[in-house]
Design a protein around this motif. Structure first.
Motif, PDB file in Angstrom:
ATOM      1  N   TYR A 104       0.848  -1.198   0.000  1.00  0.00           N
ATOM      2  CA  TYR A 104       0.000   0.000   0.000  1.00  0.00           C
ATOM      3  C   TYR A 104       0.883   1.249   0.000  1.00  0.00           C
ATOM      4  N   GLU A 125      -5.396   3.801   0.684  1.00  0.00           N
ATOM      5  CA  GLU A 125      -5.444   2.549  -0.085  1.00  0.00           C
ATOM      6  C   GLU A 125      -5.697   1.361   0.838  1.00  0.00           C
ATOM      7  N   TYR A 126      -5.093   1.410   2.023  1.00  0.00           N
ATOM      8  CA  TYR A 126      -5.283   0.318   2.973  1.00  0.00           C
ATOM      9  C   TYR A 126      -6.740   0.241   3.427  1.00  0.00           C
ATOM     10  N   PRO A 167      -4.904  -3.081  -2.511  1.00  0.00           N
ATOM     11  CA  PRO A 167      -3.455  -3.279  -2.432  1.00  0.00           C
ATOM     12  C   PRO A 167      -2.808  -3.462  -3.794  1.00  0.00           C
TER      13      PRO A 167
END
Length: 423
Positions: A312, A317-318, A323
């Protein structure tokens, strides 16, 4: 050098950059295909069968025996059947050396239901005894073995019997030493521990421990309650070993090489490589607690499941569950394979994870064979793999797999359900 359980060629790659020739024995078809394309001499065969029925095919000029028997049954990532059988394997080492019939030993190994992979840790000793007992053959001059740390007690037993030269060794003695080494202390951008055995015939000097070139990474850093980035991106001391190498440093350097397949543009933020990795494995035995590493730190141990590690660039994004993944060339770089190493065949992530990191291999082999560490020039050259003509690959393929009947049973039957090789 004869490399047993050669895989895609970690030790062979190391030997090549040090100027030594090698032959690898490998039963996995895909690993053999990688080796052929890389120009590495290979015999596609089972190590045990090769010893029993085709030993005469190994050139008499081979005087170095190397290898890393399969580690799954010993590894902490597996069920640990091999670790539970350590005492039993020690007993079989002594039985082999002191002259008991190998047929009886094989029968007993089957009777106790030992994982066949665990028993393969005996193969290097069997190959040594075969060489000693075969007319016209000389004992190996140097022996280099590697495995997971759990096997260190077995290497210590190996060292003991090799020093003694008794029984079937027929007075052939070795200077022998074994250690547990940490890969990040030798310039590998990952934390990985390996048990190493080095044995040499007398007359070539005492075996000195390897001197680390880089500092040790503190895998328990989070428990100190101090920011990781604050501690581990500081400048290294000028008096001691260099600081360990980070994922970002290794990937960035590989991406800058000519015609590199490593492209980390997607991992850059404002010009700098910046990401974190969430491991496929749980932390502290809890599968729900996945370990994390920053790009400014070494990678986790690269296993065959590295393609499952999640990458990430940021917390957004996490949280969104989006991912990225390491590519095969990037995974290879984290193992210190050349950036352009020609990974081929199926199960390429497994090939990468099964291999010995070539940079560690260079340090171990150079110390074992020459008594000195690899030169700066040799290490610098080890970042790029030379081009191999297609004709060379085809010739190696014919030698290694030309007669499929001599390859491991069914190894050339590929199910249509399996994914196709990556281009």
């Amino acid at each position: 050098m004869l490399d047993l359980f050669a895989g895609p060629g970690g030790l062979d790659v190391a030997a090549r950059f040090l100027g030594f020739d090698s032959i690898g024995i490998e039963w996995d078809r895909s690993a053999c295909e990688t080796r052929y394309v890389a120009g590495l001499h290979t015999i596609h065969a089972d190590v045990s069968v090769m010893r029993e029925t085709r030993f005469e095919e190994i050139p008499k000029s081979v005087d170095i025996l190397a290898g890393g028997p399969p580690c799954q049954s010993f590894s902490v990532a597996g069920r640990g059947a091999g670790r539970q059988a350590l005492d039993t394997v020690k007993e079989f080492i002594h039985r082999l050396v002191y002259g008991e019939a190998e047929a009886e030993i094989d029968k007993d190994l089957q009777a106790i239901g030992m994982d066949p992979r665990t028993a393969l840790v005996l193969e290097p000793l069997r190959w040594l005894l075969k060489a000693i007992e075969t007319e016209g053959r000389d004992p190996y001059r140097v022996i280099v073995l590697e495995q997971v740390p759990a096997v260190l007690p077995l290497w210590e037993v190996y060292a003991e019997v090799l020093r003694g030269g008794e029984g079937r060794l027929r007075g052939v003695k070795y200077e022998a030493a074994c250690w547990e080494l940490r890969t990040e202390q030798f310039g590998v951008p990952q934390t990985r521990r390996r048990a190493i055995l080095v044995a040499r015939r007398p007359g070539e000097g005492a075996i000195e421990p390897l001197e680390a070139t880089h500092s040790r990474f503190n895998v328990h850093r989070d428990r100190r309650g101090v920011a990781q980035r604050e501690i581990f991106t500081s400048d290294p001391s000028t008096n001691g070993p260099k600081r360990w190498l980070s994922m970002a440093e290794a990937l960035d350097a590989a991406s800058r090489l000519s015609d590199s397949p490593v492209d980390v543009a997607r991992l850059r933020t404002r010009g700098a490589i910046d990401f974190f990795v969430v491991s496929n494995y749980g932390s502290g035995g809890d599968p729900k607690k996945r370990g994390r590493r920053l790009s400014s730190e070494p990678a986790f141990t690269v296993t065959g499941k590295i393609s499952r590690n999640k990458v990430y660039r940021n917390s957004e994004e996490y949280e969104a569950g989006k991912p990225d993944r390491f590519t095969i060339p990037e995974s290879g770089v984290l193992q210190t394979f050349p950036h352009n190493f020609p990974w081929s065949g199926y199960d390429q992530a497994q090939q990468v994870g099964n291999a010995v990191p070539p940079r560690l291999g260079m340090h171990v082999l150079s110390k074992a064979l020459r008594g000195t560490p690899p030169t700066k020039e040799e290490l610098a050259a080890a970042t790029t793999w030379p081009a191999v003509p297609a004709s060379t690959t085809e010739n190696l393929r014919v030698i290694g797999c030309g007669d499929h009947s001599r390859c491991p049973p069914d190894s050339h039957k590929v199910s249509g359900a399996r994914r196709k090789p990556a281009p």
